[in-house]
Design an enzyme around this catalytic site. Sequence first.
Site, PDB file in Angstrom:
ATOM      1  N   GLU A  73      -9.665  34.491 137.190  1.00 56.88           N
ATOM      2  CA  GLU A  73     -10.254  34.287 136.208  1.00 56.88           C
ATOM      3  C   GLU A  73      -9.584  33.479 134.939  1.00 56.88           C
ATOM      4  OE1 GLU A  73     -11.255  38.276 134.574  1.00 56.88           O
ATOM      5  OE2 GLU A  73     -12.260  38.825 136.339  1.00 56.88           O
TER       6      GLU A  73
ATOM      7  N   GLU B  74     -14.132  41.160 142.337  1.00 56.93           N
ATOM      8  CA  GLU B  74     -14.148  42.333 141.255  1.00 56.93           C
ATOM      9  C   GLU B  74     -15.730  42.694 140.722  1.00 56.93           C
ATOM     10  OE1 GLU B  74     -11.364  41.711 138.295  1.00 56.93           O
ATOM     11  OE2 GLU B  74      -9.981  40.837 139.220  1.00 56.93           O
TER      12      GLU B  74
HETATM   13  C1  BGC Z   1      -9.637  41.398 135.209  1.00 64.35           C
HETATM   14  C2  BGC Z   1      -9.011  42.785 135.500  1.00 64.35           C
HETATM   15  C3  BGC Z   1      -9.522  43.659 134.454  1.00 64.35           C
HETATM   16  C4  BGC Z   1     -10.861  44.008 134.514  1.00 64.35           C
HETATM   17  C5  BGC Z   1     -11.260  44.999 133.623  1.00 64.35           C
HETATM   18  C6  BGC Z   1     -11.118  41.726 135.015  1.00 64.35           C
HETATM   19  O1  BGC Z   1     -11.626  40.594 134.324  1.00 64.35           O
HETATM   20  O2  BGC Z   1      -9.401  40.555 136.316  1.00 64.35           O
HETATM   21  O3  BGC Z   1      -7.600  42.428 135.213  1.00 64.35           O
HETATM   22  O4  BGC Z   1      -8.577  44.971 134.449  1.00 64.35           O
HETATM   23  O5  BGC Z   1     -11.621  42.650 134.275  1.00 64.35           O
HETATM   24  O6  BGC Z   1     -11.457  44.529 132.483  1.00 64.35           O
END
Ligand code: BGC
Length: 565
Positions: free
Chosen positions: A224, A432
């Site tokens: 990211e 994610e």
């Molecule tokens: C990030 C994580 C973060 C998650 C929740 C993502 O953008 O990669 O490190 O914990 O968001 O905020």
Amino acid sequence: MTSLTLFVLCGLMHICRGHSEKFPPNFKFGAATSSYQVEGGWDADGVWSRALTPSHCGRRPVSCSVPLMGLYYDDDESSHKEIRGKGQSIWDRFVHENRDKIANNATGDVAADSYHLWREDVRIAAEMGLQFYRFSINWPRILPTGFVNEINEVGAKYYSDLIDALLAEGIEPVVTIYHWEMPVKILDLGGWANPLIVDWFGDFARVVFNLYADRVKTWITINESVMFCDYFYNIGQFYKEPEFAPFLCNKHVLLAHATAYRIFEKEFRPKYEGRISLSNSVIWIEPASPKDKQLAELGREHVTGRYSHPIFSKKGGWPHSIEKLMLSYSLKQGYNQSRLPAFTKDEIEFVKGTADFFALNHYSTLMIRPAQQGESGKWFLSGSPELNAFLKNPPNASYGVAHDLPVYPTGIRRQLAWIKKRYGDIDILITENGFSTTGYNLEDYDRINFMKKYLEQVLLSIKVDNVSVIGFGVWSLMDNFEWLSGYKHKFGLYEVDYENEKRTRTPRASAYFYACLIKNRSLHIAGECLHMYHSKFKRLVPNGTTITQNGGVLLTAVLLFFCKL
Ligand code: BGC
């Protein structure tokens, strides 16, 4: 219609729905964490000891050193040698110097203590039946200075052991090389704004490939970048410079990623298989009204395209619309050239095509409209001066505890379709997606509903839009250090007891749901399994709780159509 016909029809619908709601065989379910957020051991393995010879050591029972204040030193000062152990990352330094900026003054010094409890992490990943576990490498844990002059063997062994243990359980390790743990020295030298970082990152990536490419087959070079290039420089997380730094960082990230990719291609692919990408995105942008459609497209190019177009498009280089906009805006500001630094022809070719799949982190959707007088915003949270745009949360969105991440499930399907439209029929791995809760609470039904709704959209994307989505990684395997929110915001399928020095991991209801989904590969069945789990684990059943049954009428109709009833 007779009741018998109805009965048969219902039965067929049930079978067909179960079948159509199945995720395809190549689709993998996993979960993710990142090093600073879970590892702890922030200064582990540092020792002072004599440059020892085996015979010298042999005369002493355990080691040649004696402990003092957490470090070790030898009794003969003249021959002291520092074994540095893990170096400091910018997060180590930031939390120690700015405790007031983190919720409850928390630090990641111990976090979930995965540096010591990694066997537990593997155990819970296996308990849920995860097909992959994505974790990241803490740069200064392996290279304490940030550079290749010193390698911390103990730190390197940590990841090696973790990889072996995952493989022994049949879980694929997916490794992120950089999830924001920059060594302090590199930040002090300008961090992502310094063009030399391209080679420094390449050197680090080579060390990582040398250590693990024999066993790791899926790599994310950088996580990211829009967060640390745009967001961090805009809010001043480590250094505030919203004019040039986000765009310098943008270019250097792409070159650094491409350097790592080219190193892998040349030096490692002849020996090892491996797929490499970088993870991008975070938000999807919707027009606030039909007249904002063009602006929304510009917004998407600004948040996703700037980091993806140079790699995934046929032409390479910056998205044309953004390049044009940045040039005219910069000239209007009185600069002689664009603040978005140009790529040379060679650089365009060097970066183009350096990904074997698209890695998508998707959490949320924001609406865009032109900024009104006096409105200014920070990209990508609330707006953009360059786009003269304002961002706002979608009306009627629901929320976890994080109010900057409105829940808007259809956004993920639209984002997946957009990626396919812009960059062709490429494999997309969702690296994610997750939902935040707060407090100690094992009954996380809101998280289950979130997962079901987002995964329904992913399934529609695969089955109806023919997008090649190849997997889904829940953020997160367990509760962890959620950056400025400390331990207040919890994303874990497993709850971590931060009051307990053993950092006990306990499955939430969502972990049962996910385990069942992974086993059956069907959202429909997963819903039913959860009810079975409820009766088995009575403690998880809160009074009067209902789980939204998935599969609305429309979804069922679409799936039935595909089932050719
Ligand atoms: C990030 C994580 C973060 C998650 C929740 C993502 O953008 O990669 O490190 O914990 O968001 O905020």
